[in-house]
Every structure is written in structure tokens, then in C-alpha cells.
Design an enzyme around this catalytic site. Structure first.
Site: not given
Length: 494
Positions: A197, A327, A333, A340
Site C-alpha cells: 500500500h 535537465s 540532475k 520512463e
């Protein structure tokens, strides 16, 4: 895709925050675009159905010529020229002569005739004739002998799908599962917080967690293999409506035998040719199984990016490879780009399956006229899943690392370790300890000892995170390995 494959000329060296990259000298793009080309070689040939189906048509026309020759329906000289031309089609040497798009007549007649014409004209050329003369090889009378578009095109599609599954998809999934197995073995001793959960739960090992990813993919892959067996049944010999008009009874089985010999796959003429023309449920089954496999890949990719989130303010238990800057504005980053890419592939596969599922319901009377779009969707899904698995293996799984310090920190803070106390002090007393620790911000150990319900020695004996991952295995050290001889123990906490 390598720089050399992208461009046959020279290169120039460009630099970004991760180092130097070779870029084709005559291209305007730079280092980060080049990194993307190298790390996302997924579905680059987006019109994938063309090559795969043209290959299937070439193999079919070769097999049909051999069968017709054996049955005395083609002169040997004509058959030999047709076989040679069809071989060239199958090998991709004549791909420039197949310009048609997916959206044509639903039976694939134009693509079948495209193949007939190309093979016939090339055979005429081989025999020294004049292109377009239809002498001594006629596209219908010779290349399409004993056939109809209504049975040849579905047959070619089945051949192409079966080959793509065998040569492209299954090796890629096998390699991904093998890489996950190796990573599970490497990190099998790392005990960490389990999560249900999206909340803290009792401990698991990293090996168990990674092994579950591989296990889910293997089960889904078996469904794909089972569904793939259905496309080994071929419509050939059914001709226009399934009756086999103008085709000798031996023709279909002989063609299937030649296709099997040519490919090494167990092709056979379908038992019910009417079904093969009026419905394409084999393609529907393959697409559905691919959707299930894609669902497992979504789970894998999402788990990896959640576990690698941060790296400082997220879960941060895994470190993913730093493939490219993440980025254009935030220096340093790094993003979970392979996850993805994989999840975008999955959404495309789900969309393709919706197309195939609906198209599969559109058989009217003796023919389903949605074959080309079904072929395109299934073949694109196969290619995308295979490419994504290969990319995810190379650019993510092989470089995954465990942040052991972060994992240990989370495990120390896990209040659900209290589950080990419940058999000794009762559920309610254990819950009270966990809630008190959460309110106070204290450790579970501190709250347990403060409650008076547990002594120091008992707590240290009962709350053993590593032991909690293998409650009743007679060989506890094996439980962190994918080849544990007692895997059933993992599912029986009592």
C-alpha cells in the site's frame, strides 16, 4: 544505435557535463542528442510491419512455388526463378519495391499483389525476359498459383509474427530475466523494508524483490509462448472463402512443410480454414499476452524508479546508471529515463492491444477485413517490447546498485518490525508499541523496552530483520538466492 550506424562519414567530438561524445560531423545535433540516440534504440523503424510482413510474403511465395512445382502445377524453370526472386524478397534485397502502407484493403490484397508483381518481374529478369511483359512468369497465374489474398496475407502475417517472437522478443525477455537473476544473486543478502500500500511493511531481501520481477516476467512470457503457438496454424490452402477452390488439397500442407523447413518453426495448415479467414483470434491472443507481459514491465520499471527516487529526498535505496544529464536547467540532475521509456512503450502496447481486440471482432461472414492494421499493431508491440527490454537490460539493470547505508537506515526505522513481537506479546500490545514509537519519534526498540512488555534480551532475539525474511526455511542462507531449494517457505510466515 552506434554513431557509425547513424552516419557513415566522420565525427566530431562534443562535450557535455558527463564527458565527451562522438557526433556525426555533418549533423547539427550535439552531445545530449547523441546520448539519447545511443541509449534509446527503441522502435526506431516505426513502420515495422513492412519489413517483417514482406519477409513473410517472400518466404510464403518461395514455399508456394516449391509446393506448386512438386504438384506439377509450375514448370521447373519458372518455379526455380520464382524461388530465387522470392528468396531475395525474404532477405530484404528488394524492400525498396514494397511502398505500400498499412491502410489498404482489409484483406491485404494490394500487399499480396505487390509481392506477386515484384517476384514475377524479378523472375522474368532472371530468365532474360522483359519487365512488365508477364512472360514467362505471370504474377497471378504463376506466383499466386493455388492462392488467394484471403489466405496468403493472413499466412504471411502469421509467419512474420512467429518469426519476430522467436528471433526478437523471446531472446530480449530472456536476457532481461537473466540480468535480473544475476542482480538478485548479487544483492541477495541485502535485507530491506518491504512495502505494501506504499507503506512500510515487514522485511524482504533485495534478492527476493528483484527475483519477483524476473518471476512475473517469466510467467507472462510463458503466456506469450502459448499464444504464439496459435499463429503457427496457417490459413494457406483456404483460398477465397475457406473452401480451397482452385487449390489442390495437398497444396496447403506442403506449403506449411516448406515454411517449417525454411524457418525451423512448426508451421502447419490450420484444421479449420474457414476460421482462419473469418477470424484472426491467434493475433488477438498474441496481442493480449503481450499486454500482460507489458504490465509486468510496467511494474518493474515503476518499482525501479520509485526505489531510485531522490536521490536524497526520495526512497533512494537503489542507484541507477547515470546515462545522460536529466535537465536542461538543473545542473547535475539524473532522471530514471530507462524506466520512463519503458513505461511509454507499455502504454503504446496497451493501445495496440485495444486496436487488435476491436479489429478482431470485425469478421463478417467469411472474412475479417482488418488484417493489415492487426498485423501492424501486433508487430509494433513485439518490436517495441523487445527493444525496450534490451535497452532496459543494458542501460539500467546491469548498472543497478544498492545504497546499503540508506537501506539500513530505513530498516532501522521500520516500525513494522513490531510484527515479530505479536506472537509473543499479542497483537494489541504490539500495535500500541508501534503507535507510541511513531508518536514519540523514538525507535521501535526504545518504545518496546519502555512499554515494559518486552525485555532487552527478548527484543534482540525476537526482532531479527534477516530472520523475518525466511520464517521457516531449514536453510536460511538459501532464502536470499533465486535458486532457494525451499521457495515455498517465503509464502508461509507461520
Amino acid at each position: 544505435m552506434s554513431t557509425q550506424e547513424q552516419h557513415g562519414g566522420g565525427t566530431r567530438t562534443e562535450r557535455d557535463t558527463m564527458g565527451t561524445v562522438e557526433v556525426p560531423a555533418d549533423r547539427y545535433w550535439g552531445a545530449q542528442t547523441q546520448r539519447s540516440l545511443e541509449h534509446f534504440d527503441i522502435g526506431r523503424d516505426t513502420f515495422v510491419w513492412g519489413r517483417a510482413v514482406v519477409r513473410g510474403l517472400g518466404l510464403l511465395k518461395k514455399s508456394a512455388a516449391l509446393a506448386n512445382a512438386e504438384l506439377g502445377l509450375l514448370p521447373q524453370e519458372v518455379a526455380a526463378a520464382v524461388v530465387q526472386a522470392a528468396d531475395e524478397v525474404a532477405r530484404g534485397e528488394l524492400d525498396d519495391h514494397f511502398p505500400l502502407v498499412v491502410f489498404q484493403t482489409g484483406s491485404g490484397t494490394q500487399s499480396n499483389m505487390n509481392a506477386n508483381e515484384v517476384v514475377a518481374n524479378r523472375a522474368i529478369e532472371i530468365l532474360g525476359g522483359e519487365l512488365g511483359s508477364k512472360e514467362p512468369v505471370h504474377p497471378n497465374d504463376h506466383v499466386n498459383r493455388s492462392q488467394s489474398s484471403n489466405d496468403t496475407f493472413p499466412t504471411a502475417v502469421h509467419v512474420s509474427v512467429a518469426l519476430e517472437l522467436a528471433e526478437r522478443l523471446h531472446p530480449a525477455v530472456d536476457a532481461l530475466c537473466a540480468a535480473l537473476d544475476a542482480k538478485a544473486e548479487e544483492l541477495g543478502d541485502v535485507v530491506k523494508v518491504g512495502r505494501t500500500h506504499l507503506q512500510d511493511a515487514t522485511p524482504v531481501t533485495l534478492g527476493q524483490e528483484i527475483g519477483a520481477w524476473a518471476g512475473q516476467l517469466r510467467e507472462a512470457q510463458e503466456d506469450v509462448r502459448h499464444a504464439g503457438d496459435r499463429v503457427l496454424a496457417l490459413a494457406i490452402g483456404g483460398t477465397a472463402v475457406g473452401t480451397g477452390l482452385n487449390s489442390p488439397a495437398q497444396f496447403g500442407p506442403k506449403v506449411a512443410e516448406h515454411l517449417a523447413a525454411e524457418t525451423g518453426l512448426a508451421f502447419r495448415q490450420a484444421d479449420n480454414l474457414f476460421v482462419q479467414l473469418a477470424a484472426h483470434d491467434g493475433l488477438v491472443a498474441v496481442s493480449s499476452a503481450l499486454r500482460t507481459l507489458a504490465g509486468g514491465l510496467m511494474k518493474l520499471a515503476n518499482d525501479v524508479r520509485w526505489l531510485a527516487s531522490g536521490p536524497r529526498t526520495g526512497i533512494g535505496e537503489l542507484r541507477i546508471p547515470e546515462n545522460e544529464p536529466g535537465s536542461s536547467i538543473m545542473p547535475g540532475k539524473v532522471n530514471p529515463t530507462q524506466s520512463e521509456a519503458m513505461t511509454m512503450v507499455v502504454t503504446r502496447v496497451f493501445g495496440n492491444d485495444a486496436t487488435v481486440g476491436f479489429a478482431g471482432t470485425q469478421g463478417n461472414f467469411q472474412l475479417n477485413v482488418f488484417t493489415p492494421v492487426m498485423a501492424h499493431a501486433v508487430l509494433e508491440s513485439v518490436r517495441l517490447v523487445a527493444d525496450a527490454c534490451r535497452s532496459f537490460t543494458a542501460h539500467c539493470v546491469l548498472g543497478l546498485e544498492a545504497d546499503r547505508a540508506r537501506i539500513a537506515e530505513h530498516l532501522e526505522a521500520d516500525l513494522m518490525l513490531v510484527t515479530a513481537l505479536a506472537p509473543h506479546i499479542g497483537y494489541d500490545a504490539a500495535a500500541a508499541i508501534a503507535k507510541q514509537a511513531h508518536r514519540d519519534g523514538s525507535t521501535l526498540r526504545e518504545a518496546a523496552l519502555a512499554s515494559g512488555a518486552v525485555g532487552e534480551a527478548d527484543y534482540d532475539r525476537w526482532v531479527d530483520p534477516e530472520a523475518m525474511t525466511r520464517p521457516d526455511c531449514p536453510h536460511p542462507e538459501a532464502m536470499t538466492r533465486p535458486d532457494c531449494p525451499h521457495p515455498e517457505a517465503m509464502t508461509r510466515p507461520d
